[in-house]
Design a protein around this motif. Structure first.
Motif, PDB file in Angstrom:
ATOM      1  N   LEU A 172       0.829  -1.201   0.000  1.00 25.47           N
ATOM      2  CA  LEU A 172       0.000   0.000   0.000  1.00 25.47           C
ATOM      3  C   LEU A 172       0.865   1.253   0.000  1.00 25.47           C
ATOM      4  N   GLU A 173       1.950   1.237   0.767  1.00 22.23           N
ATOM      5  CA  GLU A 173       2.868   2.381   0.771  1.00 22.23           C
ATOM      6  C   GLU A 173       3.467   2.599  -0.614  1.00 22.23           C
ATOM      7  N   LEU A 174       3.809   1.508  -1.293  1.00 15.98           N
ATOM      8  CA  LEU A 174       4.377   1.636  -2.633  1.00 15.98           C
ATOM      9  C   LEU A 174       3.338   2.164  -3.620  1.00 15.98           C
ATOM     10  N   GLU A 175       2.091   1.701  -3.483  1.00 15.73           N
ATOM     11  CA  GLU A 175       1.039   2.164  -4.388  1.00 15.73           C
ATOM     12  C   GLU A 175       0.789   3.657  -4.243  1.00 15.73           C
ATOM     13  N   GLU A 176       0.933   4.175  -3.019  1.00 17.72           N
ATOM     14  CA  GLU A 176       0.679   5.592  -2.776  1.00 17.72           C
ATOM     15  C   GLU A 176       1.920   6.457  -2.995  1.00 17.72           C
ATOM     16  N   ALA A 177       3.047   5.846  -3.319  1.00 15.14           N
ATOM     17  CA  ALA A 177       4.293   6.592  -3.493  1.00 15.14           C
ATOM     18  C   ALA A 177       4.301   7.322  -4.833  1.00 15.14           C
ATOM     19  N   ASP A 178       5.150   8.339  -4.898  1.00 13.94           N
ATOM     20  CA  ASP A 178       5.328   9.109  -6.132  1.00 13.94           C
ATOM     21  C   ASP A 178       6.440   8.451  -6.943  1.00 13.94           C
ATOM     22  N   PHE A 179       6.030   7.637  -7.935  1.00 17.75           N
ATOM     23  CA  PHE A 179       7.011   6.902  -8.716  1.00 17.75           C
ATOM     24  C   PHE A 179       7.852   7.808  -9.614  1.00 17.75           C
ATOM     25  N   THR A 180       7.397   9.048  -9.815  1.00 20.51           N
ATOM     26  CA  THR A 180       8.160   9.952 -10.686  1.00 20.51           C
ATOM     27  C   THR A 180       9.407  10.491  -9.986  1.00 20.51           C
ATOM     28  N   SER A 181       9.474  10.310  -8.656  1.00 15.58           N
ATOM     29  CA  SER A 181      10.656  10.772  -7.925  1.00 15.58           C
ATOM     30  C   SER A 181      11.817   9.842  -8.197  1.00 15.58           C
ATOM     31  N   SER A 182      12.974  10.398  -8.390  1.00 16.39           N
ATOM     32  CA  SER A 182      14.169   9.603  -8.693  1.00 16.39           C
ATOM     33  C   SER A 182      15.012   9.361  -7.449  1.00 16.39           C
ATOM     34  N   ASN A 183      14.490   9.745  -6.287  1.00  9.38           N
ATOM     35  CA  ASN A 183      15.279   9.629  -5.061  1.00  9.38           C
ATOM     36  C   ASN A 183      15.047   8.311  -4.331  1.00  9.38           C
ATOM     37  N   ASN A 184      14.153   7.451  -4.834  1.00  3.07           N
ATOM     38  CA  ASN A 184      13.848   6.204  -4.156  1.00  3.07           C
ATOM     39  C   ASN A 184      13.988   5.036  -5.126  1.00  3.07           C
ATOM     40  N   ASP A 185      14.371   3.875  -4.564  1.00  2.00           N
ATOM     41  CA  ASP A 185      14.558   2.676  -5.380  1.00  2.00           C
ATOM     42  C   ASP A 185      13.239   1.897  -5.474  1.00  2.00           C
ATOM     43  N   TYR A 186      12.213   2.563  -6.019  1.00  2.00           N
ATOM     44  CA  TYR A 186      10.894   1.928  -6.095  1.00  2.00           C
ATOM     45  C   TYR A 186      10.920   0.669  -6.956  1.00  2.00           C
ATOM     46  N   ARG A 187      11.645   0.705  -8.053  1.00  2.00           N
ATOM     47  CA  ARG A 187      11.671  -0.461  -8.936  1.00  2.00           C
ATOM     48  C   ARG A 187      12.231  -1.686  -8.211  1.00  2.00           C
ATOM     49  N   GLU A 188      13.290  -1.488  -7.445  1.00  2.00           N
ATOM     50  CA  GLU A 188      13.876  -2.598  -6.698  1.00  2.00           C
ATOM     51  C   GLU A 188      12.913  -3.107  -5.628  1.00  2.00           C
ATOM     52  N   GLN A 189      12.219  -2.199  -4.946  1.00  5.23           N
ATOM     53  CA  GLN A 189      11.276  -2.612  -3.908  1.00  5.23           C
ATOM     54  C   GLN A 189      10.108  -3.389  -4.497  1.00  5.23           C
ATOM     55  N   VAL A 190       9.574  -2.916  -5.615  1.00  3.36           N
ATOM     56  CA  VAL A 190       8.448  -3.608  -6.255  1.00  3.36           C
ATOM     57  C   VAL A 190       8.897  -4.973  -6.767  1.00  3.36           C
ATOM     58  N   SER A 191      10.086  -5.021  -7.341  1.00  6.03           N
ATOM     59  CA  SER A 191      10.618  -6.293  -7.835  1.00  6.03           C
ATOM     60  C   SER A 191      10.815  -7.279  -6.687  1.00  6.03           C
ATOM     61  N   GLN A 192      11.308  -6.799  -5.551  1.00  6.25           N
ATOM     62  CA  GLN A 192      11.502  -7.669  -4.392  1.00  6.25           C
ATOM     63  C   GLN A 192      10.167  -8.161  -3.850  1.00  6.25           C
ATOM     64  N   LEU A 193       9.152  -7.297  -3.822  1.00 11.41           N
ATOM     65  CA  LEU A 193       7.815  -7.701  -3.378  1.00 11.41           C
ATOM     66  C   LEU A 193       7.259  -8.811  -4.258  1.00 11.41           C
ATOM     67  N   ARG A 194       7.450  -8.667  -5.549  1.00 12.98           N
ATOM     68  CA  ARG A 194       6.959  -9.694  -6.474  1.00 12.98           C
ATOM     69  C   ARG A 194       7.682 -11.015  -6.260  1.00 12.98           C
ATOM     70  N   LYS A 195       8.996 -10.985  -6.048  1.00 10.72           N
ATOM     71  CA  LYS A 195       9.754 -12.214  -5.824  1.00 10.72           C
ATOM     72  C   LYS A 195       9.310 -12.897  -4.544  1.00 10.72           C
ATOM     73  N   VAL A 196       9.067 -12.108  -3.485  1.00 14.51           N
ATOM     74  CA  VAL A 196       8.610 -12.685  -2.220  1.00 14.51           C
ATOM     75  C   VAL A 196       7.260 -13.378  -2.405  1.00 14.51           C
ATOM     76  N   CYS A 197       6.359 -12.735  -3.127  1.00 15.84           N
ATOM     77  CA  CYS A 197       5.027 -13.324  -3.352  1.00 15.84           C
ATOM     78  C   CYS A 197       5.122 -14.623  -4.144  1.00 15.84           C
ATOM     79  N   ILE A 198       5.981 -14.655  -5.142  1.00 16.33           N
ATOM     80  CA  ILE A 198       6.143 -15.868  -5.950  1.00 16.33           C
ATOM     81  C   ILE A 198       6.674 -17.008  -5.088  1.00 16.33           C
ATOM     82  N   LYS A 199       7.670 -16.723  -4.239  1.00 13.23           N
ATOM     83  CA  LYS A 199       8.235 -17.762  -3.377  1.00 13.23           C
ATOM     84  C   LYS A 199       7.218 -18.249  -2.350  1.00 13.23           C
TER      85      LYS A 199
END
Length: 330
Positions: A172-199
């Motif tokens: 939920l925090e990621l969904e509400e985040a501003d993805f246009t900001s370049s100061n956060n590693d959102y792509r890595e966090q979303v990718s890690q969330l997806r990997k955790v769910c798959i496992k």
């Protein structure tokens, strides 16, 4: 209630207790071989199967057949259940909540029971086991082995739900985040969330079938109420799997949004470069034409010719920018 290191028990034995039938426990002060052979006593032996003496004791003194021994001591941790008359061997998985561990790094629990005695093994500590044992020490624990098994599985499922709740909060925090900001590693966090769910989905999906088989096993020591409780655990397990799938889909949508933002940014930059190149193309042609090294070039004798050409270029560039603005290209 852990076994003391200086006891005569096998070094792989974690605890050996009897249920007093009132929600409490009685420590097994005498040899576990004798207690285990007294089939009328409600005994719970819990081992670390990675210790060699555990395999030796189970093989020599438990009285179980090779299939049951293999189910309690093998490295295969896939959830499953084997039933022979009133004896059951079951493997379950629990989310790893030990310190400095990843939740998707599952903890395997192996159980054999005949409804009166229960023998369980594990390699890594399980917080759910500790909670069940503490409830017995307080005198508020299960009174029978079926109740012990159900309370144990209930604690494991509760830990799953708690971990998934934290994952949902993070998503939920990621969904509400501003993805246009370049100061956060959102792509890595979303990718890690997806990997955790798959496992988690891969490791926990077989557990629903194990619970279903246990609920419908028609064991004599499981009454109708016990079966209903296990079916309720099955429903909670199914909801956990549905939540995992929902989180995985959310992570895919968030990744698609990140890719769309990146594509839009790239297109915007490419568009600007294209407009700039289009504006300077006529100027480049004009200056290139004036730079040809042939006779008869006008203005070669005029001392103001260079400044006149520069002024023409500035006027032409300004006119091109104005025309682009009028066309709303910029």
């Amino acid at each position: 209630m852990d076994v003391k290191a200086d006891s005569t028990y096998p070094t792989g034995l974690i605890h050996a207790i009897q249920l007093d039938g009132q929600g409490g426990l009685i420590p097994c002060d005498e040899g576990i071989n004798k207690i285990w052979q007294e089939r009328e006593k409600t005994v719970w032996l819990h081992f670390d199967y990675s210790v060699a003496t555990t395999v030796d004791w189970i093989t020599e003194h438990s009285g179980l057949n090779e299939i049951a021994i293999d189910g309690l001591t093998s490295e295969n941790s896939r959830p499953h259940i084997l039933k022979r008359k009133n004896n059951v061997v079951a493997n379950f998985r629990a989310i790893n909540l030990n310190p400095e561990s990843d939740p998707e790094d599952m903890v395997s629990l192996r159980i054999w029971t005949d409804g009166t005695r229960i023998l369980s093994t594990r390699r890594r500590p399980l917080i759910s086991t500790k909670e069940v044992l503490e409830s017995l020490e307080r005198g508020e624990g299960p009174q029978t082995v079926p109740e012990l098994l159900i309370n144990w599985l209930d604690a494991i499922t509760a830990k799953q739900e708690s971990s998934l709740s934290r994952l949902e909060d993070h998503a939920l925090e990621l969904e509400e985040a501003d993805f246009t900001s370049s100061n956060n590693d959102y792509r890595e966090q979303v990718s890690q969330l997806r990997k955790v769910c798959i496992k988690l989905r891969r490791h926990l999906s077989p557990q629903k079938e194990t619970l279903n088989q246990l609920a419908t096993s028609n064991l004599e020591w499981l009454n109708e109420l016990d079966s209903l409780k296990i079916k309720a655990l099955l429903d909670r397990q199914l909801r956990c799997l549905e939540n995992i799938e929902m989180l995985r889909e959310h992570s895919i949508l968030m990744m698609d949004e990140l890719n769309a933002i990146d594509a839009e940014t790239l297109n915007r930059r490419t568009y600007v470069f294209t407009i700039i190149a289009g504006l300077f193309l006529p100027l480049g042609f004009f200056t290139g034409l004036l730079g040809i090294n042939v006779g008869g070039m006008p203005g070669t004798e005029n001392p103001f010719a260079f400044w006149m050409v520069t002024a023409l270029c500035v006027l032409f560039g300004a006119g091109s920018v104005g025309w682009a603005l009028a066309k709303r290209w910029l």
